[in-house]
Design a protein around this motif. Structure first.
Motif, mmCIF file in Angstrom:
data_model
loop_
_atom_site.group_PDB
_atom_site.id
_atom_site.type_symbol
_atom_site.label_atom_id
_atom_site.label_comp_id
_atom_site.label_asym_id
_atom_site.label_seq_id
_atom_site.Cartn_x
_atom_site.Cartn_y
_atom_site.Cartn_z
ATOM 1 N N ILE A 60 -11.316 87.761 -21.537
ATOM 2 C CA ILE A 60 -11.058 88.157 -22.921
ATOM 3 C C ILE A 60 -9.555 88.256 -23.148
ATOM 4 N N THR A 61 -9.091 87.636 -24.221
ATOM 5 C CA THR A 61 -7.704 87.763 -24.662
ATOM 6 C C THR A 61 -7.680 88.584 -25.941
ATOM 7 N N VAL A 62 -6.835 89.594 -25.992
ATOM 8 C CA VAL A 62 -6.693 90.413 -27.203
ATOM 9 C C VAL A 62 -5.609 89.795 -28.075
ATOM 10 N N GLU A 63 -6.013 89.296 -29.226
ATOM 11 C CA GLU A 63 -5.071 88.650 -30.139
ATOM 12 C C GLU A 63 -4.324 89.668 -30.998
ATOM 13 N N LYS A 64 -5.055 90.669 -31.501
ATOM 14 C CA LYS A 64 -4.458 91.672 -32.389
ATOM 15 C C LYS A 64 -5.055 93.046 -32.110
ATOM 16 N N TYR A 65 -4.246 94.074 -32.309
ATOM 17 C CA TYR A 65 -4.689 95.468 -32.154
ATOM 18 C C TYR A 65 -4.135 96.267 -33.328
ATOM 19 N N ALA A 66 -4.987 97.096 -33.924
ATOM 20 C CA ALA A 66 -4.525 97.922 -35.042
ATOM 21 C C ALA A 66 -5.276 99.250 -35.078
ATOM 22 N N VAL A 67 -4.577 100.278 -35.513
ATOM 23 C CA VAL A 67 -5.189 101.546 -35.894
ATOM 24 C C VAL A 67 -5.120 101.593 -37.417
ATOM 25 N N LEU A 68 -6.274 101.735 -38.065
ATOM 26 C CA LEU A 68 -6.367 101.594 -39.521
ATOM 27 C C LEU A 68 -6.255 102.955 -40.200
ATOM 28 N N SER A 69 -5.184 103.132 -40.971
ATOM 29 C CA SER A 69 -4.932 104.433 -41.597
ATOM 30 C C SER A 69 -5.223 104.423 -43.094
ATOM 31 N N CYS B 276 -5.284 110.499 -51.142
ATOM 32 C CA CYS B 276 -4.663 111.338 -50.101
ATOM 33 C C CYS B 276 -5.692 111.990 -49.173
ATOM 34 N N LYS B 277 -6.771 111.284 -48.922
ATOM 35 C CA LYS B 277 -7.800 111.754 -47.986
ATOM 36 C C LYS B 277 -8.217 110.593 -47.086
ATOM 37 N N TYR B 278 -8.424 110.948 -45.820
ATOM 38 C CA TYR B 278 -8.958 109.971 -44.876
ATOM 39 C C TYR B 278 -10.481 109.970 -44.951
ATOM 40 N N PRO B 279 -11.119 108.846 -44.642
ATOM 41 C CA PRO B 279 -12.587 108.807 -44.640
ATOM 42 C C PRO B 279 -13.219 109.500 -43.435
ATOM 43 N N SER B 280 -12.435 109.811 -42.400
ATOM 44 C CA SER B 280 -12.932 110.541 -41.242
ATOM 45 C C SER B 280 -11.765 111.290 -40.603
ATOM 46 N N ASP B 281 -12.083 112.168 -39.658
ATOM 47 C CA ASP B 281 -10.998 112.876 -38.958
ATOM 48 C C ASP B 281 -10.436 112.045 -37.807
ATOM 49 N N HIS B 282 -10.973 110.862 -37.597
ATOM 50 C CA HIS B 282 -10.410 109.864 -36.694
ATOM 51 C C HIS B 282 -10.084 108.620 -37.491
ATOM 52 N N LEU B 283 -9.113 107.860 -37.011
ATOM 53 C CA LEU B 283 -8.833 106.543 -37.573
ATOM 54 C C LEU B 283 -9.535 105.494 -36.711
ATOM 55 N N PRO B 284 -10.093 104.487 -37.326
ATOM 56 C CA PRO B 284 -10.749 103.447 -36.525
ATOM 57 C C PRO B 284 -9.727 102.561 -35.819
ATOM 58 N N VAL B 285 -10.128 102.069 -34.648
ATOM 59 C CA VAL B 285 -9.348 101.080 -33.908
ATOM 60 C C VAL B 285 -10.011 99.721 -34.130
ATOM 61 N N PHE B 286 -9.200 98.737 -34.467
ATOM 62 C CA PHE B 286 -9.711 97.402 -34.807
ATOM 63 C C PHE B 286 -8.959 96.367 -33.971
ATOM 64 N N VAL B 287 -9.704 95.489 -33.302
ATOM 65 C CA VAL B 287 -9.060 94.432 -32.518
ATOM 66 C C VAL B 287 -9.688 93.092 -32.827
ATOM 67 N N GLU B 288 -8.900 92.060 -32.654
ATOM 68 C CA GLU B 288 -9.404 90.689 -32.677
ATOM 69 C C GLU B 288 -9.220 90.118 -31.279
ATOM 70 N N VAL B 289 -10.280 89.557 -30.724
ATOM 71 C CA VAL B 289 -10.222 89.036 -29.364
ATOM 72 C C VAL B 289 -10.718 87.598 -29.331
ATOM 73 N N SER B 290 -10.335 86.917 -28.272
ATOM 74 C CA SER B 290 -10.864 85.593 -27.977
ATOM 75 C C SER B 290 -11.598 85.671 -26.647
ATOM 76 N N ILE B 291 -12.818 85.149 -26.619
ATOM 77 C CA ILE B 291 -13.551 85.050 -25.369
ATOM 78 C C ILE B 291 -13.234 83.693 -24.751
ATOM 79 N N ASN B 292 -12.734 83.716 -23.542
ATOM 80 C CA ASN B 292 -12.258 82.499 -22.887
ATOM 81 C C ASN B 292 -13.389 81.801 -22.123
#
Length: 279
Positions: free
Chosen positions: A249-258, A263-279
């Protein structure tokens, strides 16, 4: 001759395309439906949260802390998705889920199960010095077009038990080795209630890749993932992760979505979002 050359190019293109299969993955602690959450009550944030997920439209996403009514709500509004998972209190519907949702138009769940993070993982149980039951739900998924298979594990470590978190990391590594006899691509996600320097995170990082550390592009978003619904404070505590297998697996992109609304978050955690390539 021209026809043969064209066919060879077409075959090479198809082979290359298949060998670099793209996936988008998200992990999201959605905050359990706590009646005492006041302005952050689930019913006041559920539509924005589900709209957020639908906007990014990950191929696979795992949630933590979802109670049955929350899981059913997401299942009802995210029409492209099916899910796997059970409640941790009874192995059916009671207690928090570590459910895995998948785009059912593109993937099928070949097999799935849940084990408890304890000395007796096949039984409903509290492990070591943990404060409560903790689980890991996993699935073997297959792309309906390419037939590429991969494993996804989704978990939520205990927030108190020091030994429980170490043993939970060891157990999950053991289970991945036990189940993945074909050395298929593996992704492990979840709220691990630990920052990167902690021993359990280091244990996992010796076997799997922390997606943030190997992203081909610069990681995007806040350093942390736990916001505590405190919109005006920096998010610095990183406790939510996506790990990937090392070789395929290659990780192309990584983000924490804020993302926020009014002025309110949808949860008390921010989601982690990645784009990967399966080799």
């Amino acid at each position: 001759m021209k026809k043969i050359t064209f066919l060879l190019i077409l075959i090479a293109f198809v082979s290359c395309d298949k060998s670099q299969e793209k996936l988008s993955i998200m992990t999201y602690n959605i905050r359990y439906g706590n009646a005492n959450d006041g302005k952050n009550h689930w019913h006041k944030r559920k539509e924005f949260l589900s709209d957020q997920i639908n906007y990014y439209h990950p191929d696979i996403f795992g949630i933590q802390e979802g109670l049955q009514h929350q899981v059913h709500f997401l299942d009802s509004v995210l029409v492209d998705y099916n899910y796997i998972g059970v409640g941790r209190d009874d192995g059916k519907t009671k207690g928090e889920y570590s459910a895995i949702f998948y785009n059912s138009k593109s993937f099928t769940a070949i097999e799935n199960n849940t084990f408890w993070l304890s000395e007796t993982p096949s039984e409903i149980s509290v492990g070591w010095d943990a404060a409560m039951e903790r689980i890991c739900t996993y699935g073997l998924f297959e792309n309906v077009t390419t037939k590429q298979q991969f494993y996804v594990f989704n978990t939520h470590f205990d927030h108190i038990g020091t030994q429980a978190r170490i043993k939970s990391a060891e157990l999950i590594i053991e289970k991945i080795t036990e189940f993945n006899l074909k050395n298929l691509p593996v992704m492990l996600m979840g709220d691990l209630n630990l920052t990167p320097e902690a021993k359990p995170i280091q244990l996992l990082s010796k076997v799997l890749n922390d997606s943030k550390s190997i992203s081909k592009t610069k990681p995007f978003g806040p350093i942390g993932t736990f916001n505590g619904f405190k919109f005006n404070k920096p998010v610095t505590d990183r406790i939510d992760y996506i790990f990937t297998s090392r070789k395929n697996i290659t990780v192309e992109k990584y983000a924490v979505l804020s993302d926020s609304k009014n002025c309110k978050y949808p949860s008390d955690h921010l989601p982690v979002f990645v784009e990967v390539s399966i080799n």
